[in-house]
Design a protein around this motif. Structure first.
Motif, PDB file in Angstrom:
ATOM      1  N   ALA A  80      -4.236 -35.823 -31.149  1.00  0.00           N
ATOM      2  CA  ALA A  80      -5.326 -36.628 -31.708  1.00  0.00           C
ATOM      3  C   ALA A  80      -6.373 -35.737 -32.363  1.00  0.00           C
ATOM      4  O   ALA A  80      -7.508 -36.140 -32.534  1.00  0.00           O
ATOM      5  CB  ALA A  80      -5.963 -37.471 -30.612  1.00  0.00           C
ATOM      6  N   GLY A  81      -5.995 -34.536 -32.721  1.00  0.00           N
ATOM      7  CA  GLY A  81      -6.940 -33.609 -33.338  1.00  0.00           C
ATOM      8  C   GLY A  81      -6.266 -32.836 -34.462  1.00  0.00           C
ATOM      9  O   GLY A  81      -5.518 -33.411 -35.253  1.00  0.00           O
ATOM     10  N   ARG A  82      -6.503 -31.523 -34.481  1.00  0.00           N
ATOM     11  CA  ARG A  82      -5.918 -30.668 -35.515  1.00  0.00           C
ATOM     12  C   ARG A  82      -4.401 -30.654 -35.337  1.00  0.00           C
ATOM     13  O   ARG A  82      -3.894 -30.257 -34.305  1.00  0.00           O
ATOM     14  CB  ARG A  82      -6.486 -29.255 -35.403  1.00  0.00           C
ATOM     15  CG  ARG A  82      -7.985 -29.219 -35.730  1.00  0.00           C
ATOM     16  CD  ARG A  82      -8.619 -27.960 -35.227  1.00  0.00           C
ATOM     17  NE  ARG A  82      -8.894 -28.130 -33.785  1.00  0.00           N
ATOM     18  CZ  ARG A  82      -9.586 -27.254 -33.077  1.00  0.00           C
ATOM     19  NH1 ARG A  82     -10.045 -26.160 -33.627  1.00  0.00           N
ATOM     20  NH2 ARG A  82      -9.790 -27.471 -31.789  1.00  0.00           N
ATOM     21  N   ARG A  83      -3.701 -31.093 -36.398  1.00  0.00           N
ATOM     22  CA  ARG A  83      -2.271 -31.364 -36.255  1.00  0.00           C
ATOM     23  C   ARG A  83      -1.548 -31.162 -37.581  1.00  0.00           C
ATOM     24  O   ARG A  83      -2.065 -31.512 -38.636  1.00  0.00           O
ATOM     25  CB  ARG A  83      -2.136 -32.808 -35.795  1.00  0.00           C
ATOM     26  CG  ARG A  83      -0.783 -33.283 -35.494  1.00  0.00           C
ATOM     27  CD  ARG A  83      -0.865 -34.660 -34.811  1.00  0.00           C
ATOM     28  NE  ARG A  83       0.454 -35.077 -34.421  1.00  0.00           N
ATOM     29  CZ  ARG A  83       1.136 -36.040 -35.024  1.00  0.00           C
ATOM     30  NH1 ARG A  83       0.621 -36.721 -36.011  1.00  0.00           N
ATOM     31  NH2 ARG A  83       2.352 -36.334 -34.610  1.00  0.00           N
ATOM     32  N   LEU A  84      -0.343 -30.593 -37.515  1.00  0.00           N
ATOM     33  CA  LEU A  84       0.531 -30.463 -38.675  1.00  0.00           C
ATOM     34  C   LEU A  84       1.830 -31.190 -38.363  1.00  0.00           C
ATOM     35  O   LEU A  84       2.409 -30.999 -37.292  1.00  0.00           O
ATOM     36  CB  LEU A  84       0.850 -28.994 -38.974  1.00  0.00           C
ATOM     37  CG  LEU A  84      -0.320 -28.057 -39.233  1.00  0.00           C
ATOM     38  CD1 LEU A  84       0.188 -26.631 -39.418  1.00  0.00           C
ATOM     39  CD2 LEU A  84      -1.104 -28.497 -40.440  1.00  0.00           C
ATOM     40  N   LEU A  85       2.293 -32.024 -39.289  1.00  0.00           N
ATOM     41  CA  LEU A  85       3.554 -32.742 -39.142  1.00  0.00           C
ATOM     42  C   LEU A  85       4.513 -32.218 -40.207  1.00  0.00           C
ATOM     43  O   LEU A  85       4.169 -32.163 -41.388  1.00  0.00           O
ATOM     44  CB  LEU A  85       3.363 -34.244 -39.317  1.00  0.00           C
ATOM     45  CG  LEU A  85       4.655 -35.081 -39.341  1.00  0.00           C
ATOM     46  CD1 LEU A  85       5.339 -35.045 -37.979  1.00  0.00           C
ATOM     47  CD2 LEU A  85       4.362 -36.502 -39.764  1.00  0.00           C
ATOM     48  N   PHE A  86       5.700 -31.830 -39.782  1.00  0.00           N
ATOM     49  CA  PHE A  86       6.733 -31.347 -40.692  1.00  0.00           C
ATOM     50  C   PHE A  86       7.798 -32.424 -40.805  1.00  0.00           C
ATOM     51  O   PHE A  86       8.236 -32.971 -39.792  1.00  0.00           O
ATOM     52  CB  PHE A  86       7.334 -30.036 -40.156  1.00  0.00           C
ATOM     53  CG  PHE A  86       6.287 -28.971 -40.004  1.00  0.00           C
ATOM     54  CD1 PHE A  86       5.985 -28.121 -41.050  1.00  0.00           C
ATOM     55  CD2 PHE A  86       5.561 -28.854 -38.830  1.00  0.00           C
ATOM     56  CE1 PHE A  86       4.998 -27.160 -40.925  1.00  0.00           C
ATOM     57  CE2 PHE A  86       4.566 -27.902 -38.687  1.00  0.00           C
ATOM     58  CZ  PHE A  86       4.288 -27.050 -39.745  1.00  0.00           C
ATOM     59  N   GLN A  87       8.178 -32.737 -42.041  1.00  0.00           N
ATOM     60  CA  GLN A  87       9.186 -33.771 -42.259  1.00  0.00           C
ATOM     61  C   GLN A  87      10.267 -33.227 -43.180  1.00  0.00           C
ATOM     62  O   GLN A  87       9.976 -32.564 -44.179  1.00  0.00           O
ATOM     63  CB  GLN A  87       8.574 -35.034 -42.840  1.00  0.00           C
ATOM     64  CG  GLN A  87       7.993 -34.881 -44.227  1.00  0.00           C
ATOM     65  CD  GLN A  87       7.402 -36.176 -44.754  1.00  0.00           C
ATOM     66  OE1 GLN A  87       7.365 -37.193 -44.072  1.00  0.00           O
ATOM     67  NE2 GLN A  87       6.930 -36.157 -45.982  1.00  0.00           N
ATOM     68  N   LYS A  88      11.509 -33.501 -42.817  1.00  0.00           N
ATOM     69  CA  LYS A  88      12.644 -33.068 -43.621  1.00  0.00           C
ATOM     70  C   LYS A  88      12.705 -33.916 -44.885  1.00  0.00           C
ATOM     71  O   LYS A  88      12.584 -35.142 -44.833  1.00  0.00           O
ATOM     72  CB  LYS A  88      13.937 -33.201 -42.829  1.00  0.00           C
ATOM     73  CG  LYS A  88      15.162 -32.747 -43.595  1.00  0.00           C
ATOM     74  CD  LYS A  88      16.400 -32.835 -42.715  1.00  0.00           C
ATOM     75  CE  LYS A  88      17.676 -32.541 -43.464  1.00  0.00           C
ATOM     76  NZ  LYS A  88      17.758 -31.254 -44.101  1.00  0.00           N
TER      77      LYS A  88
END
Length: 150
Positions: A80-88
């Motif tokens: 719920a804070g600093r976040r990176l999402l990686f998606q193929k």
């Protein structure tokens, strides 16, 4: 009112790139296995949508990392804070990034930071010298995304 956000990064191998960035930034790889397990049990997610990475059941083609000090939902594993999402994504990277991450070293620690990032799989591209203002390195992560080490 401030909004919640995450930075989404397209990738050829989302879990591997998440592992790199988690190690580079000192972040934690999110564990969505409780959520995935619930969705599978409820029939809301098919087996084809999941995979296993480092012994955890996770969403196929996705991986996220979060700052270790930020709150997260224990039921889903989602930060719920600093976040990176990686998606193929199916296509390969083309052209220069229009958005990139800067990693800041502790004072006097740039050389150590660059060496650590190289040991994780980053590639130095060029050193930028700003004279008395200092210098930094333009680097690439394992998939070729540019970032700076300063």
């Amino acid at each position: 009112m401030a909004l919640h956000w995450k930075l989404v990064i397209d990738s050829g191998d989302a879990p591997a790139l998440a592992d790199f960035w988690a190690a580079a930034l000192g972040y934690e790889v999110e564990d969505p296995s409780p959520l995935v397990t619930r969705l599978l049990a409820a029939g809301q997610l098919g087996e084809e949508a999941v995979t296993e990475h480092h012994g955890r059941t996770t969403f196929r083609g996705y991986a996220a990392i979060r700052h270790p000090d930020d709150p997260f939902d224990e039921a889903s594993g989602v930060g719920a804070g600093r976040r990176l999402l990686f998606q193929k994504v199916p296509e390969e990277k083309s052209g220069k990034n229009r958005l990139h991450i800067d990693i800041h070293s502790e004072p006097g620690g740039l050389d150590r930071l660059v060496e650590r990032l190289k040991s994780l799989g980053a590639t130095p591209v060029r050193e930028v010298d700003q004279g008395p203002a200092g210098h930094w390195w333009v680097m690439r992560d394992p998939e070729g995304n540019e970032f700076c080490a300063a």
